[in-house]
Design an enzyme around this catalytic site. Structure first.
Site, short mmCIF file in Angstrom:
data_model
loop_
_atom_site.label_atom_id
_atom_site.label_comp_id
_atom_site.label_asym_id
_atom_site.label_seq_id
_atom_site.Cartn_x
_atom_site.Cartn_y
_atom_site.Cartn_z
CB ALA A 18 40.45 44.60 30.05
CG HIS A 19 41.32 41.19 33.49
ND1 HIS A 19 40.50 40.22 33.99
CD2 HIS A 19 40.76 42.36 33.84
CE1 HIS A 19 39.49 40.77 34.60
NE2 HIS A 19 39.62 42.09 34.53
#
Lengths: 309, 309, 309
Positions: free
Chosen positions: B217-218
């Site tokens: 994820a980010h």
């Protein structure tokens, strides 16, 4: 699936190659699965255990492998293999049409919608306004997408249901003729898979947001304003009510209901319907506090066993 | 994200449509999230609980929804909705540019790098020398890939962060303007998803190898020479230090650190930072030996309960 | 992998740049991994712990990093780095050939097989009759697909094995030169990943059905008429016998055997070979009934601990 027009019982008996019992002009409007059938629908049943359920359902035409008494106001289609003959209906009304190009000329795409390169859009797909469909997305035939929807790369909408009949000769596929319906303001992450309904719609409700690598199986209905984190799997014919939050790597079995505003902590497994408004954890899930208590107890268990010895 | 040049406080207040407090020529250089901000950065805060953290952070411009005293040497941007106005900065400096072709003319691709068919490469992407990008890979705008990198088919680099604000009207997306940065000698398997940073970089360190179907994820940073096996999910803003080994189907929450040379056995779940140099198992994880003891104890538990009765 | 013809020991020693011990005309027919080697095969070994196993295996040519006595009827290749020199064989006989177009001219595609748009088909791929390959599927070089096979969108067949040697300078990849072999009447869902064998074949048996987002690693052999539900991962070199049913999100380690007609409940983890004909659950798995008893006992544990205090 609703047929494009109302057919007669006789016409449907010819398509299915079955014998009919009832008025030859009895109206037949579509097909559906037992849990969502309505008047005018054909439902099929091939096991004595489920005869009664099918005959008493809202469906008015029952495709069945025994000559039973026809319920009042209904009609029967008699078949030695209802599964095979139900597939005949799906193949007749929704035959697989190979694509002629990457974006079908029959697809309708709304205003200000951006389609990035290498996207596949099948026949009769409808996409609303102000959407972004990122590169390498695949949208199978007949999917319906609302307005203000974002679909990230690698996501697949409308692959076939994972639904087979175990025959001595091998697994026989129930042909999927349903759709995927994505409502307004939905975001779908990268590399998700949302299968089409077998006869009905797999639906993602308005304002719901999906992370990456999520599996949503056939005929499942997800409510409004839900959040689903990555690597979660929801099996078929399940209902997830509004404002449910599901963290990563959860698994949810088929045919159950997750109540409104329920929260599932990461890696949970849900095998039965659960009430809304509560937080759950574990596999199988219990309420969060109970699971926490269990975990604390398990931590103490090796020491306890030593003492007992 | 750093701006292409240093802006003045007044210019930034115009872009964000906010009131400013401080020297109109106060220098503003970029935006970032609270845990990685530095001097010259704008940070946003919209909840009193986090005011102090934001005001005392390394960021020198605070986008805030209350007229507080301006800390010495800093500046304020006053907004009734800092989340919305922070998105204005992202949209101004990194507007979404629809692709004009499958491989953007602004992309820079190094020597001896092989791009297989059906690959999408977005605007301003940089790919180094001696890489292989297999068929049907998607690389969103602004991703940076080093030398000697292999990316297998179906992998998606740079989709948006799964990051929303819950508003009464629905989930509001924090616009992602960060990047994905892949260092030298990284291998990424098939159908992985690595999201771009919200404002910073999602980074995969030198020599790290990813199996298939992995979610990163980010803003997560993965160190050098790590191994991640398939179907593992790492949530946002997490740090995985060098030489960590993560077996299949593990889940790691956001905002934590996995210490150097830690090993996670398959299907582990990590909800807190853990020290390096140790082997962990379970969900939530404990050290391997403790988990093994628990499992042995659980096996004996049904018998124990019988005896106690 | 079998070589296109029988080579002599001398020729193979030249390709691998190694010294040979044995008759210079000793026949060499192919390469394989230790658990599946046969007469004529080269096997490599670089750790004293495994010397004996390699020398006594069915392989008749041993690529080894010590001048040991040559077993009768066999030959040796002496190397300071057998891993590197084994890779030389793979790269010589199966060099990576960049694609010249989306569907290789050397690919053979059978009658009535439908290839939807945006599909990649590599060099020397063989696809049988009456198949449907949906949009955005990727099929790497040398894969073999039978008749009546359906592959849904986004699925990747034949990416490299996740198989590395840990060297001080970084992870060194074992070059994959095996294949993916899909037998007749197999259905594969969307966004699955099935890696090629390192030297042998990754095989999906006749009539087996895979759901979406499934990972099958290198050299694994799945039997006939199995069902695998979504987000399941099977690691490398594992054997799943016929008619095994695996529900969603299961994980199975490398090098084991799941016996015929075994059933794995969802989210199970299997770390050792298990007998067929039984139902299993949990991580690590036990028989279903034992797991159910444990779960009931765990539910009672917090109360028990209170009483004991």
């Amino acid at each position: 699936m609703k047929f494009p027009k109302t057919y007669t019982l006789k016409e449907i008996s010819q398509i299915t190659q079955t014998e009919f019992i009832g008025d030859k002009n009895f109206p037949v409007k579509g097909i559906n699965e037992i849990h969502v059938v309505e008047s005018g629908d054909v439902v099929f049943v091939d096991h004595p255990k489920y005869y009664d359920k099918a005959l008493k359902s809202a469906a008015t035409v029952i495709l069945i492998n025994k000559k039973v008494d026809c319920p009042k106001g209904k009609a029967l289609l008699i078949s030695d293999d209802p599964f095979r003959d139900f597939n005949r209906l799906s193949n007749y009304f929704k035959p697989f049409e190979p694509a002629k190009q990457s974006i079908a000329t029959s697809a309708k795409i709304g205003k200000n919608t951006i389609i990035q390169p290498n996207v596949f859009i099948g026949n009769h797909v409808v996409i609303g306004d102000n959407c972004v469909i990122h590169a390498n997305v695949t949208i199978y035939d007949n999917c319906v997408i609302g307005n203000h929807v974002t679909i990230h790369s690698g996501t697949i909408l409308g692959a076939d249901a994972f639904y087979y009949k175990n025959r001595p000769t091998g697994y026989d596929k129930l042909v999927s003729c349903g759709r995927v319906v994505i409502k307004d303001h939905v975001d779908i992450g990268a590399n998700c898979t949302i299968d089409k309904g077998v006869t009905g719609d797999t639906t993602i409700g308005e304002g719901t947001k999906l992370d990456n690598l999520i599996q949503i199986a056939h005929d499942t209905v997800i409510g409004k304003k839900c959040l689903l984190a990555s690597l979660t799997a929801v099996a078929g014919c399940t209902v997830i009510e509004d404002e449910v939050t599901i963290w990563g790597q959860c698994g949810i079995v088929s045919g159950i209901t997750i109540g409104k505003k329920a929260v599932l902590m990461a890696q949970s497994g849900v095998s039965k319907s659960i009430e809304g408004g509560k937080v759950y954890w574990g596999s199988p899930v219990t309420e969060l506090r109970d699971r926490q208590r269990e975990l604390i107890a398990i931590r103490k268990l090796p020491e306890l066993l030593k003492k007992i010895k």
